[in-house]
Design a protein around this motif. Structure first.
Motif, PDB file in Angstrom:
ATOM      1  N   ASP A  22       0.776  -1.235   0.000  1.00 63.61           N
ATOM      2  CA  ASP A  22       0.000   0.000   0.000  1.00 63.61           C
ATOM      3  C   ASP A  22       0.812   1.294   0.000  1.00 63.61           C
ATOM      4  O   ASP A  22       0.345   2.302  -0.508  1.00 63.61           O
ATOM      5  CB  ASP A  22      -0.904   0.041   1.249  1.00 63.61           C
ATOM      6  CG  ASP A  22      -1.877  -1.125   1.310  1.00 63.61           C
ATOM      7  OD1 ASP A  22      -2.217  -1.683   0.251  1.00 63.61           O
ATOM      8  OD2 ASP A  22      -2.284  -1.486   2.432  1.00 63.61           O
ATOM      9  N   ILE A  23       2.001   1.272   0.600  1.00 61.50           N
ATOM     10  CA  ILE A  23       2.707   2.530   0.843  1.00 61.50           C
ATOM     11  C   ILE A  23       3.894   2.744  -0.081  1.00 61.50           C
ATOM     12  O   ILE A  23       4.075   3.829  -0.632  1.00 61.50           O
ATOM     13  CB  ILE A  23       3.153   2.598   2.319  1.00 61.50           C
ATOM     14  CG1 ILE A  23       1.920   2.519   3.225  1.00 61.50           C
ATOM     15  CG2 ILE A  23       3.950   3.863   2.589  1.00 61.50           C
ATOM     16  CD1 ILE A  23       2.230   2.328   4.680  1.00 61.50           C
ATOM     17  N   ARG A  24       4.728   1.735  -0.252  1.00 64.02           N
ATOM     18  CA  ARG A  24       5.955   1.895  -1.032  1.00 64.02           C
ATOM     19  C   ARG A  24       5.710   2.500  -2.415  1.00 64.02           C
ATOM     20  O   ARG A  24       6.435   3.415  -2.816  1.00 64.02           O
ATOM     21  CB  ARG A  24       6.699   0.572  -1.158  1.00 64.02           C
ATOM     22  CG  ARG A  24       8.042   0.719  -1.862  1.00 64.02           C
ATOM     23  CD  ARG A  24       8.710  -0.651  -2.053  1.00 64.02           C
ATOM     24  NE  ARG A  24       9.990  -0.520  -2.676  1.00 64.02           N
ATOM     25  CZ  ARG A  24      10.178  -0.415  -3.997  1.00 64.02           C
ATOM     26  NH1 ARG A  24       9.135  -0.393  -4.816  1.00 64.02           N
ATOM     27  NH2 ARG A  24      11.392  -0.299  -4.484  1.00 64.02           N
ATOM     28  N   PRO A  25       4.706   2.034  -3.167  1.00 61.94           N
ATOM     29  CA  PRO A  25       4.498   2.625  -4.492  1.00 61.94           C
ATOM     30  C   PRO A  25       4.248   4.135  -4.455  1.00 61.94           C
ATOM     31  O   PRO A  25       4.575   4.847  -5.405  1.00 61.94           O
ATOM     32  CB  PRO A  25       3.274   1.885  -5.031  1.00 61.94           C
ATOM     33  CG  PRO A  25       3.237   0.597  -4.277  1.00 61.94           C
ATOM     34  CD  PRO A  25       3.778   0.928  -2.907  1.00 61.94           C
ATOM     35  N   GLN A  26       3.691   4.629  -3.358  1.00 58.42           N
ATOM     36  CA  GLN A  26       3.380   6.060  -3.243  1.00 58.42           C
ATOM     37  C   GLN A  26       4.585   6.903  -2.837  1.00 58.42           C
ATOM     38  O   GLN A  26       4.620   8.100  -3.119  1.00 58.42           O
ATOM     39  CB  GLN A  26       2.286   6.269  -2.205  1.00 58.42           C
ATOM     40  CG  GLN A  26       0.985   5.603  -2.537  1.00 58.42           C
ATOM     41  CD  GLN A  26       0.005   5.749  -1.389  1.00 58.42           C
ATOM     42  OE1 GLN A  26      -0.035   6.783  -0.715  1.00 58.42           O
ATOM     43  NE2 GLN A  26      -0.789   4.721  -1.154  1.00 58.42           N
ATOM     44  N   VAL A  27       5.576   6.298  -2.162  1.00 55.88           N
ATOM     45  CA  VAL A  27       6.662   7.095  -1.588  1.00 55.88           C
ATOM     46  C   VAL A  27       8.034   6.854  -2.221  1.00 55.88           C
ATOM     47  O   VAL A  27       8.954   7.643  -2.000  1.00 55.88           O
ATOM     48  CB  VAL A  27       6.764   6.864  -0.058  1.00 55.88           C
ATOM     49  CG1 VAL A  27       5.485   7.287   0.642  1.00 55.88           C
ATOM     50  CG2 VAL A  27       7.123   5.433   0.271  1.00 55.88           C
ATOM     51  N   ILE A  28       8.191   5.805  -2.992  1.00 58.31           N
ATOM     52  CA  ILE A  28       9.525   5.392  -3.444  1.00 58.31           C
ATOM     53  C   ILE A  28      10.233   6.470  -4.270  1.00 58.31           C
ATOM     54  O   ILE A  28      11.422   6.723  -4.070  1.00 58.31           O
ATOM     55  CB  ILE A  28       9.485   4.042  -4.197  1.00 58.31           C
ATOM     56  CG1 ILE A  28      10.888   3.537  -4.479  1.00 58.31           C
ATOM     57  CG2 ILE A  28       8.666   4.129  -5.473  1.00 58.31           C
ATOM     58  CD1 ILE A  28      11.669   3.137  -3.265  1.00 58.31           C
TER      59      ILE A  28
END
Length: 90
Positions: A22-28
């Motif tokens: 859920d998170i990595r794709p948004q922050v990488i």
């Protein structure tokens, strides 16, 4: 899900599942190399160049939360004399 009842291993596995799904794709792209602290119960998180700053901000919003830390884009948050392996190698 009541994360208090989870073992340390189950808690870490759940945190990683939430982060990678859920998170990595948004922050990488924007935050590679920074620290991310995740509240596993709510899915809420904070990102900062300083681990303690991210943790403090998240703790201010979610004082009772169960937290897990990551370094965005790496397999480990810290390295003691070794190289930081990128998490894309997983």
């Amino acid at each position: 899900m009541n994360v208090i009842e989870l073992s340390k291993e189950e808690f870490a596995a759940l945190a990683k599942e939430i982060y990678y799904r859920d998170i990595r794709p948004q922050v990488i792209d924007e935050h590679r190399g920074e620290f991310l602290v995740l509240d596993v119960e709510s899915g809420d998180y904070e990102v900062d160049a300083e681990h303690l700053e991210a943790a403090r901000r998240l703790m201010a919003r979610r004082p009772q939360g169960r937290r897990f830390g990551f370094r965005v884009g790496s397999q480990a948050a810290y390295s003691f004399g070794g190289l930081m392996k990128p998490d894309d190698a997983l």
